[in-house]
Design an enzyme around this catalytic site. Structure first.
Site, PDB file in Angstrom:
ATOM      1  CG  ASP A  58      -0.161  -0.057   2.542  1.00  0.00           C
ATOM      2  OD1 ASP A  58       0.676  -0.972   2.704  1.00  0.00           O
ATOM      3  OD2 ASP A  58      -0.382   0.820   3.402  1.00  0.00           O
ATOM      4  CD  GLU A 123       4.105   1.180   6.977  1.00  0.00           C
ATOM      5  OE1 GLU A 123       4.875   1.517   7.874  1.00  0.00           O
ATOM      6  OE2 GLU A 123       3.722   1.961   6.083  1.00  0.00           O
TER       7      GLU A 123
HETATM    8 ZN   LIG Z   1       6.540   2.177   4.260  1.00  0.00          ZN
END
Ligand SMILES: [Zn+2]
Length: 324
Positions: A58, A123
Site C-alpha cells: 500500500d 502499513e
Molecule cells: Zn513504508
C-alpha cells in the site's frame, strides 16, 4: 488508504513468486486487501537458519492539493530517479526483494534454509498486515523489512494510541452554568471540555518530563512525544459539555513497552484527577490500542530493540559493505 484495492498487485506478486518456485499463501485481511506469503523451502531447513523478507504494497494517499508534475500513479524517470507515489515507500524496496529472489533462482543457488517473502497490506494507516502474518504462524530466525531506512542500526521505537474519555453523570443546560462556576451557585458540575483542557496540560507536562529524562542511542532527544491528536466533545451550544474524548498518539523508545508507557500516563493523569475536585468524582477512562486506525480508531505498534552484535545484523552489515 484504505482503498481496499491491493488485490491486483498482490495477485501479480503471488504469480511471480509461484513462478520462482515458492508455495503461496494468499488471504484477505480485509476484502480487497489480501496478504501474500511465499515460502521457498530450504534444502536442509532443519539445520539452517530461516529468513523472512517483508514489504508492504500500500502507499500513502494522494491529496487534492499535492503539486504533482505527472500523474502520481504513472511513474516517470527523471535525472536517474523514479518518481511516483510510493516509489520510495516502498515499491523500490519491494522490487529489490523480488529482484533478489529472481537473481538467486537464475543463478541456480539452492538455499539451505527457508526463505519466506511477506507482501503485506495496510502499513500506511496502521493496519496489521505483518501482524496477521505472525498470527498465522510465520516465524523465522531473522527478518529484514525493506521499508525506507536511513541505514542506522538502532531498533525501532513503538507507538500506541489511546482514548481518554471524560463523562459527566448529569447533563446541565447552558443556563445553569452560573450555578456551577460562581459563588453561591450550589451546583456541583463541570464542563467536560474544560476538564479535558486540564488533562491536555498535564499530558504536556509529562511529555516534557519524558523528553528530559528518557533517551535512547540513535534517537533524537524528545522523540517520545504525547500528541493530543483528535478531540471530540460537547453536544450542543445550549448545554454544558457533558462528555469529551481525546485521542492521543504516544511514541516510545525501543527499550520500553506499550503497557509500561500507558501505565505511566494513566498513573499521572489519575494523580492529576485526584487533585481536581470534580475529576476526583468523575474519573477519566482510558482505552488503549486496537488493530486499525481506520476500522477501530486505535493501534499498537510494539517497539523493537536491535542488538548491533547479533549475528544476523553482522551478516547484513558485511553484505551491505560488500555491495556498497
Ligand atoms: Zn513504508
Amino acid at each position: 488508504p484504505p482503498a481496499r484495492n491491493t488485490d491486483g498487485i498482490q495477485s501479480w506478486i503471488a504469480r511471480f513468486l509461484n513462478e520462482m518456485g515458492f508455495s503461496i499463501d494468499k488471504w484477505d485481511v480485509y476484502p480487497g486487501d489480501p496478504n501474500v506469503v511465499g515460502l521457498l523451502k530450504g534444502t536442509d531447513a532443519a539445520d539452517y537458519h530461516s529468513l523472512i523478507i517483508n514489504g508492504h504494497v500500500d502507499v500513502a494517499e494522494v491529496k487534492e492539493d499535492e503539486d504533482w508534475e505527472h500523474a502520481p500513479f504513472h511513474p516517470i524517470e527523471k535525472n536517474g530517479f523514479l518518481i511516483g507515489r510510493g516509489a520510495s515507500d516502498m515499491k523500490g524496496g519491494m522490487a529489490c526483494l523480488l529482484f533478489a529472489v529472481k537473481l538467486i533462482r537464475e543463478a541456480g543457488i539452492e538455499l539451505p534454509g527457508d526463505l519466506i517473502l511477506q507482501s503485506v497490506i495496510g502499513e500506511e494507516v496502521g493496519e496489521a498486515g505483518t501482524l496477521e502474518c505472525c498470527k498465522r504462524g510465520y516465524r523465522a530466525d531473522f527478518a529484514v523489512v525493506a521499508d525506507t531506512s536511513d541505514m542506522h542500526i538502532q531498533g525501532q521505537g513503538g507507538v500506541i494510541t489511546g482514548w481518554i474519555e471524560i463523562k459527566s453523570s448529569q447533563t446541565f443546560h447552558d443556563g445553569t452554568r452560573r450555578n456551577m462556576i460562581h459563588a453561591g451557585g450550589g451546583t456541583f458540575g463541570a464542563s467536560a471540555i474544560e476538564k479535558m483542557a486540564k488533562i491536555i496540560a498535564g499530558l504536556g507536562e509529562l511529555e516534557r518530563h519524558w523528553s528530559i529524562m528518557k533517551s535512547y542511542p540513535g534517537f533524537k532527544p524528545g522523540t517520545n512525544t504525547i500528541n493530543p491528536a483528535v478531540i471530540e466533545g460537547g453536544r450542543h451550544a445550549a448545554f454544558i459539555a457533558d462528555e469529551c474524548r481525546l485521542w492521543i498518539t504516544v511514541h516510545f523508545y525501543p527499550n520500553e513497552t506499550h503497557d509500561q508507557v500507558a501505565a505511566e500516563i494513566e498513573d499521572y493523569i489519575n494523580r492529576l484527577s485526584d487533585s481536581d475536585i470534580w475529576l476526583r468524582e468523575n474519573r477519566p477512562v482510558f482505552k488503549w490500542g486496537g488493530s486499525s486506525m481506520i476500522e477501530d480508531r486505535g493501534e499498537i505498534f510494539p517497539a523493537l530493540e536491535v542488538d548491533p552484535g547479533h549475528p544476523g545484523v553482522s551478516a547484513l552489515t558485511v553484505s551491505h559493505e560488500k555491495v556498497k
